[in-house]
Design an enzyme around this catalytic site. Structure first.
Site, PDB file in Angstrom:
ATOM      1  N   SER A  26       0.869  -1.165   0.000  1.00  0.00           N
ATOM      2  CA  SER A  26       0.000   0.000   0.000  1.00  0.00           C
ATOM      3  C   SER A  26       0.911   1.223   0.000  1.00  0.00           C
ATOM      4  O   SER A  26       2.035   1.181  -0.524  1.00  0.00           O
ATOM      5  CB  SER A  26      -0.920  -0.048   1.229  1.00  0.00           C
ATOM      6  OG  SER A  26      -1.777   1.058   1.255  1.00  0.00           O
ATOM      7  N   TYR A  64      -4.393   7.286  -7.332  1.00  0.00           N
ATOM      8  CA  TYR A  64      -3.351   6.476  -6.673  1.00  0.00           C
ATOM      9  C   TYR A  64      -3.813   6.118  -5.260  1.00  0.00           C
ATOM     10  O   TYR A  64      -3.726   4.974  -4.836  1.00  0.00           O
ATOM     11  CB  TYR A  64      -2.034   7.253  -6.629  1.00  0.00           C
ATOM     12  CG  TYR A  64      -0.876   6.475  -5.990  1.00  0.00           C
ATOM     13  CD1 TYR A  64      -0.384   5.310  -6.576  1.00  0.00           C
ATOM     14  CD2 TYR A  64      -0.286   6.923  -4.802  1.00  0.00           C
ATOM     15  CE1 TYR A  64       0.675   4.602  -5.998  1.00  0.00           C
ATOM     16  CE2 TYR A  64       0.778   6.220  -4.220  1.00  0.00           C
ATOM     17  CZ  TYR A  64       1.250   5.056  -4.822  1.00  0.00           C
ATOM     18  OH  TYR A  64       2.296   4.359  -4.240  1.00  0.00           O
ATOM     19  N   LYS A 104      -4.367   2.483  -3.534  1.00  0.00           N
ATOM     20  CA  LYS A 104      -3.553   2.041  -2.388  1.00  0.00           C
ATOM     21  C   LYS A 104      -4.437   1.721  -1.177  1.00  0.00           C
ATOM     22  O   LYS A 104      -4.076   0.886  -0.346  1.00  0.00           O
ATOM     23  CB  LYS A 104      -2.478   3.082  -2.070  1.00  0.00           C
ATOM     24  CG  LYS A 104      -1.396   3.148  -3.157  1.00  0.00           C
ATOM     25  CD  LYS A 104      -0.493   1.924  -3.136  1.00  0.00           C
ATOM     26  CE  LYS A 104      -0.181   1.331  -4.457  1.00  0.00           C
ATOM     27  NZ  LYS A 104       0.706   0.154  -4.414  1.00  0.00           N
TER      28      LYS A 104
HETATM   29  N1  LIG Z   1       8.827   4.311  -3.689  1.00  0.00           N
HETATM   30  C1  LIG Z   1       8.012   4.812  -2.793  1.00  0.00           C
HETATM   31  O1  LIG Z   1       8.243   5.906  -2.248  1.00  0.00           O
HETATM   32  C2  LIG Z   1       6.769   4.071  -2.396  1.00  0.00           C
HETATM   33  C3  LIG Z   1       5.980   4.601  -1.381  1.00  0.00           C
HETATM   34  C4  LIG Z   1       4.808   3.948  -1.027  1.00  0.00           C
HETATM   35  C5  LIG Z   1       4.448   2.785  -1.670  1.00  0.00           C
HETATM   36  N2  LIG Z   1       5.228   2.291  -2.678  1.00  0.00           N
HETATM   37  C6  LIG Z   1       4.785   1.078  -3.364  1.00  0.00           C
HETATM   38  O2  LIG Z   1       5.846   0.169  -3.477  1.00  0.00           O
HETATM   39  C7  LIG Z   1       5.685  -0.636  -4.649  1.00  0.00           C
HETATM   40  C8  LIG Z   1       7.004  -0.730  -5.397  1.00  0.00           C
HETATM   41  O3  LIG Z   1       7.339   0.535  -5.888  1.00  0.00           O
HETATM   42  P1  LIG Z   1       8.806   1.037  -6.208  1.00  0.00           P
HETATM   43  O4  LIG Z   1       8.985   2.269  -5.462  1.00  0.00           O
HETATM   44  O5  LIG Z   1       9.781  -0.056  -6.104  1.00  0.00           O
HETATM   45  O6  LIG Z   1       8.590   1.454  -7.754  1.00  0.00           O
HETATM   46  P2  LIG Z   1       9.281   0.995  -9.105  1.00  0.00           P
HETATM   47  O7  LIG Z   1      10.755   1.020  -8.984  1.00  0.00           O
HETATM   48  O8  LIG Z   1       8.653   1.789 -10.175  1.00  0.00           O
HETATM   49  O9  LIG Z   1       8.830  -0.515  -9.206  1.00  0.00           O
HETATM   50  C9  LIG Z   1       7.520  -0.846  -9.549  1.00  0.00           C
HETATM   51  C10 LIG Z   1       7.539  -2.127 -10.309  1.00  0.00           C
HETATM   52  O10 LIG Z   1       6.214  -2.416 -10.753  1.00  0.00           O
HETATM   53  C11 LIG Z   1       6.284  -2.860 -12.083  1.00  0.00           C
HETATM   54  N3  LIG Z   1       5.050  -2.655 -12.818  1.00  0.00           N
HETATM   55  C12 LIG Z   1       4.439  -1.489 -13.122  1.00  0.00           C
HETATM   56  N4  LIG Z   1       3.356  -1.723 -13.883  1.00  0.00           N
HETATM   57  C13 LIG Z   1       3.286  -3.069 -14.050  1.00  0.00           C
HETATM   58  C14 LIG Z   1       2.420  -3.925 -14.757  1.00  0.00           C
HETATM   59  N5  LIG Z   1       1.394  -3.454 -15.490  1.00  0.00           N
HETATM   60  N6  LIG Z   1       2.654  -5.255 -14.708  1.00  0.00           N
HETATM   61  C15 LIG Z   1       3.691  -5.760 -14.025  1.00  0.00           C
HETATM   62  N7  LIG Z   1       4.571  -4.987 -13.357  1.00  0.00           N
HETATM   63  C16 LIG Z   1       4.359  -3.668 -13.390  1.00  0.00           C
HETATM   64  C17 LIG Z   1       7.410  -2.058 -12.687  1.00  0.00           C
HETATM   65  O11 LIG Z   1       7.852  -2.682 -13.864  1.00  0.00           O
HETATM   66  P3  LIG Z   1       8.829  -1.933 -14.896  1.00  0.00           P
HETATM   67  O12 LIG Z   1      10.198  -2.135 -14.304  1.00  0.00           O
HETATM   68  O13 LIG Z   1       8.613  -2.710 -16.165  1.00  0.00           O
HETATM   69  O14 LIG Z   1       8.383  -0.512 -14.969  1.00  0.00           O
HETATM   70  C18 LIG Z   1       8.412  -2.076 -11.557  1.00  0.00           C
HETATM   71  O15 LIG Z   1       9.194  -3.252 -11.606  1.00  0.00           O
HETATM   72  C19 LIG Z   1       4.537  -0.006  -5.430  1.00  0.00           C
HETATM   73  O16 LIG Z   1       3.377  -0.789  -5.245  1.00  0.00           O
HETATM   74  C20 LIG Z   1       4.359   1.351  -4.788  1.00  0.00           C
HETATM   75  O17 LIG Z   1       3.031   1.836  -4.865  1.00  0.00           O
HETATM   76  C21 LIG Z   1       6.383   2.890  -3.031  1.00  0.00           C
END
Ligand SMILES: NC(=O)c1ccc[n+]([C@@H]2O[C@H](COP(=O)([O-])OP(=O)(O)OC[C@H]3O[C@@H](n4cnc5c(N)ncnc54)[C@H](OP(=O)(O)O)[C@@H]3O)[C@@H](O)[C@H]2O)c1
Length: 321
Positions: free
Chosen positions: A160, A187, A191
């Site tokens: 989330s 978003y 979430k």
């Molecule tokens: N970073 C933050 O500050 C933060 C804060 C709160 C929550 N989150 C949550 O943490 C999770 C991971 O995020 P992250 O920060 O690591 O972001 P990220 O680096 O952008 O990683 C997200 C991953 O999801 C994949 N993805 C996106 N669309 C997809 C689809 N249609 N099918 C399959 N895979 C898909 C992306 O693939 P590609 O590599 O091909 O783009 C990427 O590998 C997310 O759910 C996000 O909402 C993150």
């Protein structure tokens, strides 16, 4: 109110979390493990001895990550599976590939996500973020349920975000057909759905040994911010004029720790429906004095909301049995 907390510091890394944990013989699936915190989540699980399927939409990118993970952890059990969560037909195909490779799944990390995307719809007609972040993972988990149940005890982690505070589920207009599109509300709604999914899954399958918890990983600079311009990031205080990051941001290694804690800690055995952040159980946000970083809105853990979302999601994704 008693909450559960790891003895580690809130900014411990995922590798610190798995110290002393043995996952040999266990199979884990991590969606979106081709970048960001998904990579560090997979690294920690591999380090603890698990066999890990990196479920990714871009397999070339995934294979590069898998090769680096095999090399750095010494665990050869990193395997790439193609999975696109943005289309229900693709989810069905990806789930089939996962089931062919793993008759039992002990850990499922629903990590993939997109944030603040321009207005759009999935091929199935759902708002892009709700369709990808929530419905894709909902269908995936239901399709993988036979393998989760086969593991006897299985844990699901739903990523989330503190962004859930932005919106409850807007039941009469989930797809923004009757209101102006707002990418942050969309978003937030997706979430909130991820958090409620953890409650709903535990309601439905907890007694049969499959539980789920929701995680806010903290703020981490990853690929997630690609739809947020530099100007916006500065205006929100994420970065200063010279590119310096606000110190509240975690590293990816720290950002993966609460996910890995949820997936592996003996402290959380058999527990589900929690909202976790900073290696502890979150507390409800005080409406009079909301902490800017910590705490969840009660609607994201509401059992009635969760049951309603479960029933609606089932209807929206159609037959899966
Ligand atoms: N970073 C933050 O500050 C933060 C804060 C709160 C929550 N989150 C949550 O943490 C999770 C991971 O995020 P992250 O920060 O690591 O972001 P990220 O680096 O952008 O990683 C997200 C991953 O999801 C994949 N993805 C996106 N669309 C997809 C689809 N249609 N099918 C399959 N895979 C898909 C992306 O693939 P590609 O590599 O091909 O783009 C990427 O590998 C997310 O759910 C996000 O909402 C993150």
């Amino acid at each position: 109110m008693t909450t559960i907390a790891s003895p580690l510091a809130p900014r411990a890394t995922a590798l610190e979390v798995v110290q002393g944990i043995d996952l040999s013989g266990k199979t884990a699936v991590v969606t979106g493990a081709s970048s960001g915190i998904g990579v560090e989540t997979a690294r920690a699980l591999l380090t603890a001895g698990a066999s890990v399927m990196l479920a990714v939409r871009d397999t070339q990118k995934g294979e590069k990550v898998a090769a680096e993970l095999r090399e750095s952890t010494g665990n050869q059990e990193a395997r790439v599976i193609q999975l696109d969560l943005g289309s229900l037909a693709q989810v069905r195909e990806g789930a089939g590939r996962i089931l062919d490779a793993a008759p039992a799944i002990h850990i499922l990390i629903n990590n993939a996500g997109i944030m603040a995307t321009p207005q759009g719809q999935t091929p199935d007609g759902f708002e892009t973020q709700f369709g990808t972040n929530h419905l894709g993972h909902f269908l995936l988990t239901e399709l993988l349920m036979p393998a989760l149940l086969a593991a006897a005890l299985a844990r699901v982690v739903a990523l989330s975000s503190s962004g859930h505070r932005r919106s409850d589920i807007v039941w009469d207009d989930i797809n923004f057909e009757g209101r102006p599109y707002d990418r942050w509300d969309a978003y937030g709604q997706s979430k909130t759905a991820n958090a409620l999914f953890a409650v709903g899954l535990t309601q439905k399958y907890g007694a049969r040994g499959v539980t789920a918890n929701a995680v806010h990983p903290g703020g981490i600079m990853t690929g997630l911010q690609k739809h947020v311009s530099l100007e916006e990031q500065r205006a929100m205080g994420w970065q200063d004029e010279s590119g310096g990051l606000n110190p509240v941001f975690k590293t990816t290694e720290e950002g993966a720790s609460t996910t890995v804690w949820a997936a592996t800690s003996p402290q959380l055995e058999g527990m589900g429906g929690l909202f976790l952040e900073d290696l502890q159980e979150s507390t409800p946000l005080d409406p009079q004095n909301p902490d800017p970083m910590f705490g969840h809105k009660p609607y994201a853990r509401d059992p009635g909301n969760a049951a309603r979302l479960w029933a609606l999601s089932k209807e929206l994704v159609g037959d899966y049995r």
